[in-house]
Design an enzyme around this catalytic site. Structure first.
Site, PDB file in Angstrom:
ATOM      1  CG  ASN A 187      -0.057   3.115   4.635  1.00 22.87           C
ATOM      2  OD1 ASN A 187       0.291   2.110   4.140  1.00 22.87           O
ATOM      3  ND2 ASN A 187      -0.585   3.305   5.862  1.00 22.87           N
ATOM      4  CE  LYS A 188       1.013  -1.712   5.573  1.00 19.79           C
ATOM      5  NZ  LYS A 188      -0.354  -0.794   5.034  1.00 19.79           N
ATOM      6  CB  ILE A 189       8.494  -0.204   4.577  1.00 23.41           C
ATOM      7  CG1 ILE A 189      10.147   0.274   4.735  1.00 23.41           C
ATOM      8  CG2 ILE A 189       8.655  -1.528   3.994  1.00 23.41           C
ATOM      9  CD1 ILE A 189      10.891   0.007   5.945  1.00 23.41           C
ATOM     10  CG  ASN A 239      -1.984   0.982   0.962  1.00 27.32           C
ATOM     11  OD1 ASN A 239      -2.505   1.312   0.337  1.00 27.32           O
ATOM     12  ND2 ASN A 239      -2.317   1.607   2.196  1.00 27.32           N
TER      13      ASN A 239
END
Length: 369
Positions: A190-192, A188
């Site tokens: 916002n993930k790393i 997604n």
């Protein structure tokens, strides 16, 4: 000049991802499958240390297919951490099963292995074992898998690892995603790392991978015409997004290092805050820097005044209206984590100036009391 807005965990992309994306576009591999998709799966499987990876449209899709592979059916129960994002529990409901929520341990904010073991023992005595257990690697830190796997193996209950937040973390030297029947990753925004949306199921079990791949492409049978013997899903990741993911995977070590630096900066500059404990059994990926404070709401408001995004920690599932009728084991730890938990901006592209702005705003809120 006005400072730009600081987001909690925005995408961090570079010329490398742009080059790989345009190469895929120019080669006309725009359809769902293609060489970048194959390469992305191979590279992710190698990173996690498993034999198989199936790239999908979301981490939630991967959870859904992992639960199917575990044999979860209507009327079953699944043990789920209460302190998590709703997708973990929603996937259980997709199959007509019911989540049984379990509290966290304050030592890592992850699901409490002792409570899992107690719940399994109690349900075994009643002849009501759950069909599966889901563990979640909270905020980029792995759950404690040795006791979890021991408890699950004792009763023959499969474990699914929701590693959506933890790509690049390790547990006793093994990568996140490598535990249990299957692991779940999220890409997604916002993930790393991100593919602009997407996820992956990773597993050592060839049967699980084959089933997931089949179901993710509408369960089409391998014949010339369109033949379907079971209900399938449109869950496959596109080749274009996989190209972006390949570039992100190459940059993962640098992004983890940047987030670790931010965590340590906040820890040094904000000593009055109680930071999420780092468990001795592993190394997180520092996806989000999270703290506990009785001034959570005041700090969020002060950060917002400076155009800085921050959020409360996850609201536990047993406190969510949609899950009010579900069983909960424990609850006071996860409730307190929500009451005092605060997630600070942690993106890998944060500058020194950005971090200073965050710290200054937090100190202002603390001084106001």
């Amino acid at each position: 000049m006005t400072d730009a807005r600081i987001y909690l965990s925005p995408p961090d992309v570079s010329d490398l991802e742009r080059k790989l994306l345009l190469n895929a576009f120019d080669s006309n591999w725009v359809a769902p499958v293609g060489p970048d998709l194959d390469a992305f799966e191979e590279q992710a499987a190698a990173l996690v240390g498993v034999r198989h990876a199936v790239a999908l449209s979301s981490g939630t899709a991967a959870l859904h297919l992992a639960l199917i592979a575990a044999g979860v059916r209507r009327g079953d129960t699944v043990l789920v951490p209460s302190f998590t994002f709703a997708a973990t529990a929603n996937a259980v409901l997709y199959l007509g099963a019911r989540p049984v929520f379990v509290d966290s341990t304050p030592d890592s904010w992850n699901v409490d292995p002792e409570l899992i073991a107690e719940e399994l023992r109690a349900r075994a005595e009643r002849g009501q074992l759950p069909r599966a257990v889901i563990a979640v690697d909270m905020y980029g830190q792995c759950a404690d898998y040795e006791p979890l796997l021991t408890a699950c193996d004792r009763y023959g209950v499969p474990l699914i690892e929701d590693a959506a937040e933890a790509l690049g973390a390790t547990y006793r030297g093994r990568p996140a995603g490598a535990f249990g029947l299957a692991g779940v990753l999220s890409f997604n925004g916002n993930k790393i790392i991100t593919t602009g949306g997407g996820g992956m199921l990773v597993t050592d079990d060839g049967r699980v991978a084959t089933q997931a791949r089949h179901l993710s492409t509408q369960a089409r049978e391998p014949v010339p015409h369109y033949e379907h013997r079971t209900v399938g899903y449109n869950y496959r990741l596109s080749n274009l997004l996989a190209a972006v993911g390949r570039g992100q995977l190459q940059r993962l070590p640098q992004m983890i290092a940047a987030r670790r630096e931010t965590f340590r900066f906040y820890q040094r500059e904000l000593p009055d805050l109680e930071f999420m404990p780092i468990a001795a059994y592993g190394e997180p990926n520092y996806w989000l820097t999270c703290v506990l404070t009785d001034q959570r709401d005041e700090i969020i408001a002060e950060l917002a005044r400076h155009d800085i995004e921050a959020r409360p920690a996850w609201k536990p599932m047993h406190l969510q209206p949609v899950f009010r009728d579900c069983v909960m084991r424990g609850g006071h730890v996860s409730a307190d984590l929500f009451r005092r938990g605060l997630c600070l901006p942690s993106g890998s592209a944060l500058t020194g100036r950005d971090r200073e702005r965050v710290v200054t705003a937090v100190r202002t809120a603390q001084q106001r009391g």
